[in-house]
Design a protein around this motif. Structure first.
Motif: not given
Length: 376
Positions: A220-226, A359-363
């Motif tokens: 969540l910190k890496e991909v804040p859109q989620v 995809v970035q979030f799941l990785i």
């Protein structure tokens, strides 16, 4: 006189169902008495009388009403004097049976009254035997065994509400799911190494869920859109990390929330998970336990699920699905080896989260689980 209102259960809950009234209309009640049980798609809760008096029910059992609706009222205790005369006059209705007696001569009135009441009941039953087959356990053909073909029963209020919320979630969001898999070798080795020490020091096991909670926070910190939600025409970006964890019960799924997961260690998360699980078992979850989550994790692997497409928990924009761990052949450094593998699924609201970000979030989750650096 005081109104009995449906309380505010928090965001995303707009209605509640009256699962049961524990007092009848017109009953005297005392302050603190349990009056009714309300159910939503997330929790059931009891309403207590705020004062003593006489209960007036406005919304019957099984019906749904919006938050803030008046379910009933409690009249002052003096009102009981008005209710008593009505109850004393209740024996008066049997008088209409008297005209039936002359038709039977010397026989008593109750006997013909009972026989005439039975006649009209028999005719419709014969004409609708097929439709009453399951409840009565009867057969539609002469000579067949009396074995029911099916059983019909009404949905529970909680199940009806869950069904409505799931359909609502599908209709309101553009749900898409992306998949990946992760190697559970590192986590399983840590659990094997520290499980005994955890039980001795903290009184709880070192489970898988705490690792995935920390991995989700990292992602969540890496991909804040989620970690955002849509509110009308606005995007609300969450700056906190309260993670909802789906827990199955006999009545349905409940999703309690663990607060500030970014600030907690694995032992703290495990202890909080154990506490919430105990509340789920004894039915003592409060509304605070269910409100404010920004992302959900659901572990279908506990039931043996290999792969699934989890449904969003509105108004959240993402939910992570964990699944069963299986030993599978994988390629490592050019060699085929056997590893404990888990499929991961991320369902997300495509209105807010693009495919690349999902995809970035799941990785990011996968990498955090395969290379855990969390405080033990």
């Amino acid at each position: 006189m005081s109104d009995i209102l449906i309380p505010n259960f928090g965001e995303s809950i707009t209605t509640a169902t009256v699962a049961a009234w524990h007092r009848k209309d017109g009953d005297p009640v005392a302050k603190g008495d349990t009056l009714a049980t309300l159910e939503t798609d997330k929790v059931s809760t009891d309403l207590e009388a705020e004062e003593s008096g006489v209960l007036e029910i406005l919304v019957p059992e099984g019906e749904e009403a919006p938050i803030g609706a008046v379910l009933g009222r409690i009249s002052p205790a003096a009102g009981t004097s008005n209710a008593a005369p009505e109850e004393e006059q209740a024996p008066v209705p049997p008088e209409p049976e008297k005209p039936v007696a002359p038709e039977t001569g010397k026989d008593s009135a109750p006997t013909p009254a009972a026989s005439t009441a039975e006649i009209p009941e028999q005719k419709p039953e014969k004409g609708t035997a097929a439709t009453k087959q399951a409840p009565a356990g009867e057969s539609t053909k002469t000579g067949e065994e009396n074995t029911p073909r099916f059983i019909r029963k009404p949905m529970t209020p909680l199940r009806r509400t869950i069904a409505a919320r799931l359909v609502e979630a599908q209709h309101q969001a553009a749900i898409l799911t992306t998949f990946n898999e992760c190697d559970m070798s590192a986590v399983m080795e840590l659990r094997k190494q520290f499980n005994a020490a955890y039980r001795e020091r903290y009184g709880t096991k070192l489970g898988f869920m705490s690792f995935f909670i920390k991995a989700a926070v990292h992602a969540l910190k890496e991909v804040p859109q989620v970690n955002a939600k849509i509110d009308g025409t606005d995007i609300v970006q969450n700056l906190y990390y309260d993670i909802s964890v789906a827990i199955g019960t006999d009545k349905g799924l409940v999703v309690p929330v663990l607060r500030d997961c970014d600030q907690k260690t694995l032992p703290e998360l495990e202890l909080e998970l154990a506490s919430l699980a105990e509340k789920v078992r004894n039915g003592s979850l409060s509304m605070q336990d269910l409100q404010g989550g920004c992302f959900t994790i659901s572990n279908g692997g506990t039931y043996g699920s290999l792969l699934s497409t989890p449904i969003l928990n509105p108004p959240q924009s993402g939910i992570l699905g964990m699944h069963a761990i299986q030993e599978r052949p994988v390629v490592r450094d050019g060699r085929i080896v056997v590893r404990p593998m888990m499929y991961l699924a991320l369902s997300y609201d495509h209105r807010l989260v693009d495919g690349k970000q999902a995809v970035q979030f799941l990785i990011a989750v996968k990498n955090a689980v395969e290379n855990p650096v969390f405080e033990l």
